[in-house]
Each structure stands twice: as C-alpha cells, then as structure tokens.
Motif scaffolding. Sequence first.
Motif, PDB file in Angstrom:
ATOM      1  N   SER A 472      19.049   9.612  91.712  1.00 25.08           N
ATOM      2  CA  SER A 472      18.617  10.930  92.178  1.00 25.08           C
ATOM      3  C   SER A 472      19.634  11.537  93.135  1.00 25.08           C
ATOM      4  CB  SER A 472      17.238  10.853  92.832  1.00 25.08           C
ATOM      5  OG  SER A 472      17.248   9.989  93.940  1.00 25.08           O
ATOM      6  N   GLU A 473      20.392  10.687  93.843  1.00 24.42           N
ATOM      7  CA  GLU A 473      21.445  11.222  94.717  1.00 24.42           C
ATOM      8  C   GLU A 473      22.548  11.892  93.896  1.00 24.42           C
ATOM      9  OE1 GLU A 473      24.188   9.948  98.565  1.00 24.42           O
ATOM     10  OE2 GLU A 473      22.948   8.430  97.580  1.00 24.42           O
ATOM     11  N   VAL A 474      22.776  11.381  92.698  1.00 22.94           N
ATOM     12  CA  VAL A 474      23.702  12.059  91.784  1.00 22.94           C
ATOM     13  C   VAL A 474      23.247  13.501  91.573  1.00 22.94           C
ATOM     14  CG1 VAL A 474      24.535  12.148  89.389  1.00 22.94           C
ATOM     15  CG2 VAL A 474      24.443   9.952  90.594  1.00 22.94           C
ATOM     16  N   MET A 475      21.947  13.664  91.301  1.00 19.57           N
ATOM     17  CA  MET A 475      21.388  15.001  91.080  1.00 19.57           C
ATOM     18  C   MET A 475      21.413  15.833  92.368  1.00 19.57           C
ATOM     19  SD  MET A 475      20.708  14.786  87.927  1.00 19.57           S
ATOM     20  CE  MET A 475      21.189  13.270  87.077  1.00 19.57           C
ATOM     21  N   ALA A 476      21.103  15.186  93.497  1.00 20.73           N
ATOM     22  CA  ALA A 476      21.042  15.894  94.775  1.00 20.73           C
ATOM     23  C   ALA A 476      22.389  16.508  95.135  1.00 20.73           C
ATOM     24  CB  ALA A 476      20.590  14.938  95.876  1.00 20.73           C
ATOM     25  N   LEU A 477      23.448  15.708  95.046  1.00 21.63           N
ATOM     26  CA  LEU A 477      24.769  16.197  95.423  1.00 21.63           C
ATOM     27  C   LEU A 477      25.293  17.237  94.440  1.00 21.63           C
ATOM     28  CD1 LEU A 477      26.300  12.833  96.626  1.00 21.63           C
ATOM     29  CD2 LEU A 477      25.692  14.788  98.045  1.00 21.63           C
ATOM     30  N   ASP A 478      24.905  17.092  93.176  1.00 20.87           N
ATOM     31  CA  ASP A 478      25.297  18.096  92.191  1.00 20.87           C
ATOM     32  C   ASP A 478      24.581  19.424  92.468  1.00 20.87           C
ATOM     33  OD1 ASP A 478      26.860  18.878  90.062  1.00 20.87           O
ATOM     34  OD2 ASP A 478      25.485  18.157  88.528  1.00 20.87           O
ATOM     35  N   MET A 479      23.283  19.358  92.785  1.00 22.91           N
ATOM     36  CA  MET A 479      22.538  20.578  93.091  1.00 22.91           C
ATOM     37  C   MET A 479      23.048  21.242  94.368  1.00 22.91           C
ATOM     38  SD  MET A 479      18.565  19.795  92.009  1.00 22.91           S
ATOM     39  CE  MET A 479      18.292  18.532  93.248  1.00 22.91           C
ATOM     40  N   LEU A 480      23.452  20.429  95.335  1.00 19.63           N
ATOM     41  CA  LEU A 480      23.948  20.952  96.602  1.00 19.63           C
ATOM     42  C   LEU A 480      25.144  21.879  96.404  1.00 19.63           C
ATOM     43  CD1 LEU A 480      23.693  20.759  99.735  1.00 19.63           C
ATOM     44  CD2 LEU A 480      25.327  18.858  99.616  1.00 19.63           C
ATOM     45  N   HIS A 495      16.068  30.883  94.467  1.00 20.90           N
ATOM     46  CA  HIS A 495      16.353  30.420  93.098  1.00 20.90           C
ATOM     47  C   HIS A 495      15.996  28.943  92.959  1.00 20.90           C
ATOM     48  CE1 HIS A 495      18.219  30.021  89.218  1.00 20.90           C
ATOM     49  NE2 HIS A 495      19.189  29.248  89.670  1.00 20.90           N
ATOM     50  N   TYR A 496      16.334  28.167  93.981  1.00 22.46           N
ATOM     51  CA  TYR A 496      16.017  26.742  93.988  1.00 22.46           C
ATOM     52  C   TYR A 496      14.499  26.528  94.033  1.00 22.46           C
ATOM     53  CZ  TYR A 496      15.904  21.891  95.637  1.00 22.46           C
ATOM     54  OH  TYR A 496      15.651  20.554  95.771  1.00 22.46           O
ATOM     55  N   LYS A 511      16.292  19.176  82.592  1.00 26.47           N
ATOM     56  CA  LYS A 511      16.200  20.606  82.284  1.00 26.47           C
ATOM     57  C   LYS A 511      16.031  21.426  83.556  1.00 26.47           C
ATOM     58  CE  LYS A 511      15.879  24.059  79.307  1.00 26.47           C
ATOM     59  NZ  LYS A 511      15.939  25.202  80.220  1.00 26.47           N
ATOM     60  N   LEU A 512      15.276  20.904  84.540  1.00 29.97           N
ATOM     61  CA  LEU A 512      15.131  21.586  85.820  1.00 29.97           C
ATOM     62  C   LEU A 512      16.490  21.797  86.473  1.00 29.97           C
ATOM     63  CD1 LEU A 512      12.097  19.673  87.426  1.00 29.97           C
ATOM     64  CD2 LEU A 512      12.034  21.889  86.267  1.00 29.97           C
ATOM     65  N   LEU A 517      21.392  24.947  88.020  1.00 29.65           N
ATOM     66  CA  LEU A 517      22.847  24.996  88.086  1.00 29.65           C
ATOM     67  C   LEU A 517      23.481  25.877  87.010  1.00 29.65           C
ATOM     68  CD1 LEU A 517      23.687  21.228  88.785  1.00 29.65           C
ATOM     69  CD2 LEU A 517      23.765  23.123  90.418  1.00 29.65           C
ATOM     70  N   GLY A 518      22.725  26.116  85.935  1.00 30.41           N
ATOM     71  CA  GLY A 518      23.300  26.858  84.819  1.00 30.41           C
ATOM     72  C   GLY A 518      24.216  26.005  83.969  1.00 30.41           C
ATOM     73  N   ARG A 519      24.126  24.682  84.123  1.00 29.30           N
ATOM     74  CA  ARG A 519      24.927  23.725  83.345  1.00 29.30           C
ATOM     75  C   ARG A 519      24.262  22.366  83.417  1.00 29.30           C
ATOM     76  NH1 ARG A 519      26.930  20.419  87.104  1.00 29.30           N
ATOM     77  NH2 ARG A 519      27.578  21.247  89.123  1.00 29.30           N
ATOM     78  N   LYS A 520      24.741  21.441  82.599  1.00 29.81           N
ATOM     79  CA  LYS A 520      24.204  20.075  82.651  1.00 29.81           C
ATOM     80  C   LYS A 520      24.714  19.365  83.903  1.00 29.81           C
ATOM     81  CE  LYS A 520      23.450  19.285  77.722  1.00 29.81           C
ATOM     82  NZ  LYS A 520      21.987  19.239  77.905  1.00 29.81           N
TER      83      LYS A 520
END
Length: 536
Positions: A472-480, A495-496, A511-512, A517-520
């Motif tokens: 989930s940290e992978v996702m967190a830092l990417d979303m940041l 937006h978030y 998908k969320l 992010l507008g990307r994978k």
Amino acid sequence: TDPIDQKFQADILKDFEEKGIQLSVDKQQRLKEILDQLTKIEQEYSRNVRDNKQKLEFTAAELKGLPQSYIDAVKKNEKGNYLLGFEYPEYRPFMELAENDEARKRYQVAFTRRGGEKNLNLLKQAVDLRYELAKLFGKSSYAEWVLQKRMAKTPEAVNTFLADIHATVSPLEQKEVQTLQAFKAQTLNIPLEQAKIERWSEAYWSEKLRKAKYQVDQEKLREYFPTQAAQDWLFAISSNLYGIEFKPVKVPAWQDEVEYYDVTDTKTGKLLGGLYMDKFPREGKYGHAAVWSVYGRSTLTDRKPISALVTNFNRQGLTSDELETFVHEFGHALHGILSNTRYSSQTGTTVERDFVEAPSQMYEEWARRKETLSKLADYCQPACPRVDDALIKKLAAVHSYGRGLHYARQTLYAQYDMALHGTDALKVQPLDVWKKMENATALGYVPTTEFPGQFNHIMNGYQVGYYGYMWSEVMALDMLSAFGDNLNNPKVGQHYRQTILSQGSQKPAEKLVEDFLGRKPNNKAFFDEITGQRVK
C-alpha cells in the motif's frame, strides 16, 4: 443495473463462496467448526498479550537517561524501585533512552515473551487450521485462498515483491548497523570489535546517533507539537484540503475524556458523519493507535458513517513520530467519514487489505513538510516554537535515517507471515521458523525471545497481510505525486476525496488509483523512497 451494483453483487457472491456455500454438507460443517475454533484461538491469543499485567522492577540507576517527566509518571513499589509494564508509552522511551544495557536487554526479552508459551501453541493451532480451511476450498495454501481477494492476487506476486525489497534493503541494513557500531566505538572510546550492536541496543544507539548527527531530540519536540495544538492543526489542514468542518458535540461516550465531533461539508453544511477521539492512555485500554469504523455509510438509507480514533499519547506533546502516527490514524478515520457509498459493506476501509493503509500512509507526508508543519504553531495556546527550515531539514534527515533497518524489519515480518501460511504450513513450527529467519538478519536472533507469541497482526486479521503495509505504501507514494510541491492544494484534495475517499470499495483499488492519477500505478516512488532517492 450499473457498475456499483454489479461489483456489490460480485462481492456478495464471493463472501458466500468464502463461507462455503458451494461446499458439500460435510465440508460446510467442518468449515464452521474451523471458523469457530479460529475465532476462539485468535481471541485467546490477543487476550494473553493484552491482559498480561506483569511489571518489571527497575532501580533508579537503571532509569538513568530517561526524562524526569517519564520517571515521575512511573509507579514505585514498597522498596522504592520502579515498576514498568508492556504499554508502548513505557516501553519505547525506555528502549531508546535508558543507558543501562542489561536493563534494556531484560525489558526487551520480557516484552517479546509477554504472550507466553501458550501463545506459541495457539499460533501453531491457528496455522494448521487455516491450512485445513484452504484445503477444503481446493487451494494449495492459506495464502493462495486469502490473496484471491487482494490487489496482489497470488502468493507468487507477494513473494516476488518481498524478495525485490529484501535484495534492495539488506545491504542498507548491514551498512546502518556498521555505522551504529562505529559510532558506539567512538562514543565509548573502545575498539570496534567490542562495540557490537545488539537487538536490544539498536534503538538506543540509533537515538543517540540521531541526536548527535541531526541534533534532534524527540522528547524536546513535544514543545513544538503540543497534543491539543496538533489536533487543532490536523482539523484545520483536513478542513482546507477536503472542504469539511469539525464541530464538537457533547454525547455519551465510554469514558469521560472521549471527544465527539460532527463532520460537515463546508459548502452545503450537510452532516457527513461523526468522529470519536480517545487520545490518552489509561489502565486496561487498548495499547496501540488505531481507528475502528462504528458505522459505515449507506446513501440508500442515509446512514452516516462514524469512526472512532484511539491513541495513547502523552498529554503535553508529541514527538515527530507520534505526530505522524496521529496523522496516519486520522487518515483512516477520514477514509470512513468521507465515504459516500451506496452500500455500507463497501464503505471506507473495506477496500482490499493491501490498499487499506495507502490513504493514511500518503497523509503522513503532511506531518513532514514545511508547507503544512510550519502552520502548527498557529494553534498553540500558550505559544510554542515554530518549525523552521533548519528543523524541517533535520526531521527529513531523521525520517530518512535508518530506512534500511526499518524496511528490512518490515520485510522480515511479511516474509515470516507468508512462510507460516504457505504450502508447507503443517511442517512449520512458528518459533523455529522465526529463529532461522531473524538469525539471517544483520542483528540476528536473541536467545529466549519469543516474538511470534505476541505478533498480534497475524492473529488479528492481518495474516497473509503484513506485506500490505509496503504494497500500500507503493500506492501511497505514487498518489502523493499528484500533489506536487503543494500539499495544501484544495483542488487536488477535492479530486482525491471524490475519486478515492468517497468511493470506498465500490471499485477495485487499482481502478481507484488510476481514476485519481489518470494512469496505472507504478512502484518507482516507493523504491526511490527506500533507497533515499525520492525528491521531496
């Protein structure tokens, strides 16, 4: 009739299947027996840790190095010695600050053994029952059975992910232990070979090195982050980011100091949900920091979500680590409160377990950056020191310091979790596996310690899930990355809120993230973080 209902239906069917609806009658009966046994075993395991009232006796000399405020709060026995239990507000400062090496060793060994031999037996029973459960469904392991509903999907994906992290952080862990050893030798003016860093001394020497190298005294930081001011600041930055308000309301609660707030939408004035806050330690209370969802959101019935945030903070102020914890747990609370889901079973933190930490992990950054942290002093009564550039730089260095030891430990926990729940589960003896795996780390295994007997995560719903903290940290830092250099941007915050927080599990987690992010999603920011290359 629409994607939300379609996913809701699919989730319901999966839940029925997990409860054995497609199994034969005799297998259904055995499944029920297994689930009942597991519930009792898991509760007993947790109770053995939680209700352990053992107190260790320490002399005044053994408390040398600890602040007077800590010492004054500790109870004494009739001999005048100090009595310490296993609550984190007592244990963690002792391990970081107490100068007596033997006292720290004694405390750590007792801390790891607080579940007792009985918990090692209960863990083995649980592992065997989980394996049998998976076999009822035709799966090769409990890990395979669990992961079919997670982002990761398969044990192979998780093990590959963890192996990649281990290969990255293991050399960093070795290097950091060598740095601590050199620092210890220099500080004590002893030969390097006599300055070995033991597991019970790592936190102590890490804290001393932090102070010496970065001039950051975590106890001194409590002056910068008074507890009430930190709460008011957290309300304010959340209000700005998400367009919400927190209104105190007097309601009955389980204890006099528990606070309750209505959370409303700033634009419409509509009630969104409620928040209970139980901040301070007391006898018999849950010892960690966590958030529970009391009610989930349902737009069909206009059911409002309510979250309960429970911590054990110092009343006067917080360290930077504790401030991050506060922000992290508050992120979980907001995930529930800002849900706008049709069905309560898809509300807030019902997302895949390996995504559930991501919103909170992302929010931790608000407790690190100057653009947000410098505003905390605005809420201090009386006035407190303001965070400046120099302190931010030091805190960033402290945050980066020790990442090898941190991520190596997290990887060890996750790999141990997977080892217990793999295809060889019946052959596994939990303590033997732990000894072998911990012994392969830079600090090794300490004889007589029994970490598996108090590893609550793998008996409280996080089994085959510990890897999820890093996933989930992978996702967190990417979303940041979407916030760029302005964490206070309400446009991105809205937006978030709409694409992530309000959606709960109405869509798959991947998908969320893609919608936001507008990307994978990708893992670049995560590996940059653990290797010290992420640009803040």
